[in-house]
Motif scaffolding. Structure first.
Motif, short mmCIF file in Angstrom:
data_model
loop_
_atom_site.label_atom_id
_atom_site.label_comp_id
_atom_site.label_asym_id
_atom_site.label_seq_id
_atom_site.Cartn_x
_atom_site.Cartn_y
_atom_site.Cartn_z
N PHE A 1 33.40 39.24 41.93
CA PHE A 1 34.82 39.00 42.23
C PHE A 1 35.69 39.35 41.02
O PHE A 1 36.69 40.04 41.14
CB PHE A 1 35.02 37.55 42.65
N LEU A 2 35.26 38.87 39.82
CA LEU A 2 36.03 39.16 38.60
C LEU A 2 36.04 40.66 38.29
O LEU A 2 37.07 41.19 37.87
CB LEU A 2 35.47 38.39 37.42
N ASP A 3 34.92 41.34 38.51
CA ASP A 3 34.87 42.79 38.29
C ASP A 3 35.87 43.50 39.19
O ASP A 3 36.63 44.36 38.75
CB ASP A 3 33.47 43.35 38.54
N ALA A 4 35.89 43.13 40.46
CA ALA A 4 36.82 43.76 41.40
C ALA A 4 38.27 43.43 41.05
O ALA A 4 39.16 44.26 41.22
CB ALA A 4 36.50 43.30 42.83
N LEU A 5 38.50 42.25 40.53
CA LEU A 5 39.85 41.83 40.17
C LEU A 5 40.38 42.57 38.95
O LEU A 5 41.55 42.96 38.90
CB LEU A 5 39.87 40.32 39.91
N THR A 6 39.52 42.80 37.96
CA THR A 6 39.99 43.34 36.68
C THR A 6 39.78 44.84 36.49
O THR A 6 40.46 45.45 35.67
CB THR A 6 39.30 42.60 35.51
#
Length: 193
Positions: free
Chosen positions: A143-148
């Motif tokens: 989720f964090l990878d997709a967000l950033t």
């Protein structure tokens, strides 16, 4: 007062909070305080595991409630009667996403009757709590990878869904205000029943 450190299990770097609660806080009210401290939105079921016992919200007027299933009604137990300094227990929120919290009892003291000690408070913490329904600890890094990552194929949708979420931002003032609001709300809700 009881000093608790709450840490999300399976997340690195850690997401944690430190809170103070009265010794006589019931587990159903503690649930609301934990919701405010993280903050979660109280959309899902939860459970405490303390020692060999499991505690959850029980509704004895519900025909499906089985008093012999081994689970205990969280409204009937206070934290102070179940824990001592150094003990640990888990609080699970949202069985689908599986957000498990390790709760460590850091200090146990006597309540002096001072108003500020009869009211829960969040006094420290680090990092933002994951958004509700973000997939649990096993999906959080993705989720964090997709967000950033602007080049991630799901970046646009994730950014739109997550809104202004900033994973490294924590405000003790906001958490403390939410703890107070959830505590008052939970006590009023319980008194109306």
């Amino acid at each position: 007062m009881i000093e608790l450190k709450i840490e999300l299990i399976g997340i690195k770097p850690p997401i944690w909070r430190r809170i103070f609660v009265p010794n006589d806080i019931s587990l159903d009210i503690l649930h609301s305080v934990l919701q405010g401290a993280m903050p979660w939105q109280d959309y899902h079921l939860h459970e405490f595991e303390i020692g060999e016992d499991r505690f959850e919200a029980r509704d004895e007027s519900d025909d499906s409630w089985d008093p012999d299933d081994g689970r205990k009604d969280e409204k009937r137990f206070t934290l102070g009667e179940l824990v001592k300094k150094g003990s640990q227990f888990t609080y699970t929120y949202d069985f689908g996403d599986g957000w498990r919290h390790l709760v460590t009892v850091e200090k146990v003291g006597k309540t002096t009757g001072r108003p500020d000690q009869d009211f829960p408070a969040c006094v420290a913490g680090e990092r933002a709590c994951p958004p509700e329904d973000s997939g649990g600890p096993y999906s959080y890094e993705e989720f964090l990878d997709a967000l950033t990552d602007k080049h991630h194929p799901e970046h646009r949708d994730t950014k739109q869904w997550a809104g202004a979420f900033e994973p490294e931002v924590f405000s003790v003032q906001q958490a403390n205000a939410a703890v107070g609001a959830m505590f008052v709300w939970a006590k009023e809700r319980r008194d109306r029943k």
